[in-house]
Scaffold this active site. Sequence first.
Site: not given
Lengths: 409, 105
Positions: B104-105
């Site tokens: 996930c960013i």
Amino acid sequence: MKRLLILGAGTAGTMMANKLHAVLEPKDWEITIVDEDETHYYQPGFLFIPFGIYQKRDVIKPKRNFLPSGVNVEFAGIDLIEPDAQKVSLNNGKKLSYDYLIVATGCGIHPEETEGMSGDAWHETIFDFYTVEGATALARFFKTWEGGNLVINPVEMPIKCPVAPLEFAFLADWWFTEQGKRDKVEIHYVTPLPGAFTKPIASDKLGDFLDRKNIHLTSEFATGSVDPDKKKLISWDGDEIDYDVLVTVPTNAGSAVIERSGMGDELNFVPTEKHTLKAKNYENVFVLGDATNLPSSKAGSVAHFQADILTENFLRAIDGLPLHEGFDGHANCFIESGFGKGLLIDFNYDVEPLPGKFPLPGAGPFSLLEESKINHYGKMMFRWVYWHLLLRGAELPIEPQMNLYGKVR
Amino acid sequence: MPVLELAGKNITFNDEGFMEDHKQWDEAVAREIAAKVGIPELNERHFTVLNYMRKAYEENGTGPSIRALTKQSGIPTKELYELFPKGPAKKAARIAGIPKPQGCI
Ligand SMILES: Cc1cc2nc3c(=O)[nH]c(=O)nc-3n(C[C@H](O)[C@H](O)[C@H](O)COP(=O)(O)OP(=O)(O)OC[C@H]3O[C@@H](n4cnc5c(N)ncnc54)[C@H](O)[C@@H]3O)c2cc1C
């Protein structure tokens, strides 16, 4: 007669056709490969086109040249895959049935996923370099550009070759220096990641490089839209970044046929078993290259390691043997850093890129995570290796599994 | 690893601030975590997202990406960022009591 069908004759599909054609008994197996495009693109070469190092003719060759003569080749679009019926329909009206299927349909860019990106400004002030059209349009633009604010932005992860936008920034720094225009060009690297790269040690090192090269970094920027008239990149949170020219890596997604066939995740990547490369939801379907949903890098080198593992697993599958959990996520990427130098990173699912030395018989050692001239030669040599050895499925002196030898923690 | 008393329970968090055991979660816990990460009130839309995330985690063993979240929960990306400013996938995972989403960013 058993039928093996390979979808996609890019890097991964071509390697599989060569490797399996060499080991499957011709009287027992009919191998067919399908692709809609007769031209093979050496995609790593796209990076060099905007800076005039390569031209289009340096990165294309006919696909036919790389496929063995005993393999049936269909140049047609794939309309639908029906894994339950074991059939594939093509847009030339043909329906092919198979006993085993290998999906290697890759991934591509989707500027239309970002509001404001793909309108009139596309290839005028907003460019990609992930297609030959984008890269050549940008080369043309740079030739007469007076300077200004150059913004480089991968929109969202995952993208193929996740180091390519950084390499683009390094090369831009070098090229504008060569042109005597560096003082007129601001280079700004805008990324959704918390730093320059996905993994912490490499991220720190590459972040230092950005600093030293006077490239401004904005991290954790989630691109929501582009205002092509005001020339602004706008995040979902409402932050704005001005540009004069925007070099984007738009959303990457798997082939539309994966979506039409109901075989993909939210970005049309095919759910794949992490270590065996079998499709999660189907028994006689394998997936490799950029088409998988695996958390390994989407790169030609990765597809190469996967092709070794998949060749072994294919032979096991047809013999009814359990599959080998051999794929460890190994990736090996040269990073061009400008001024005739480069870096090398070597990593897998569990071990992040580490500094040290990478031994390679006949060529190395290459330095890991450190700039050197030999890494740059490695990068430039890769094109020859790609056309002459890699695509043809030849053995390379590098093991599919990552090795810690030479690496320093 | 830090242990905090939230809504009358002793809850263990990992070093990045994600709950160790998602079964300790309830709505009161969620409200207290939210307040700590800068969201003073949780409304019904917040809980739609949080419950969706918990369900996805229980089914797949990992929290959803933003794309999966918007596609499957029906909440537009814009609204997601309004509900959970600055990185909804990560922030909502923290408040939902599930681990940090992979990649996930
Ligand atoms: C700018 C750039 C730089 C890169 N640099 C590097 C690098 O330095 N090192 C490295 O290792 N990798 C690099 N890569 C990544 C590398 O090129 C890819 O990971 C690799 O080509 C993936 O191979 P593939 O076979 O999975 O996909 P592809 O090679 O893209 O092949 C997919 C094929 O499927 C076909 N196809 C898809 N859908 C259909 C359909 N519906 N009908 C018919 N045919 C279809 C396509 O026509 C295509 O030929 C780079 C990529 C880019 C864009």
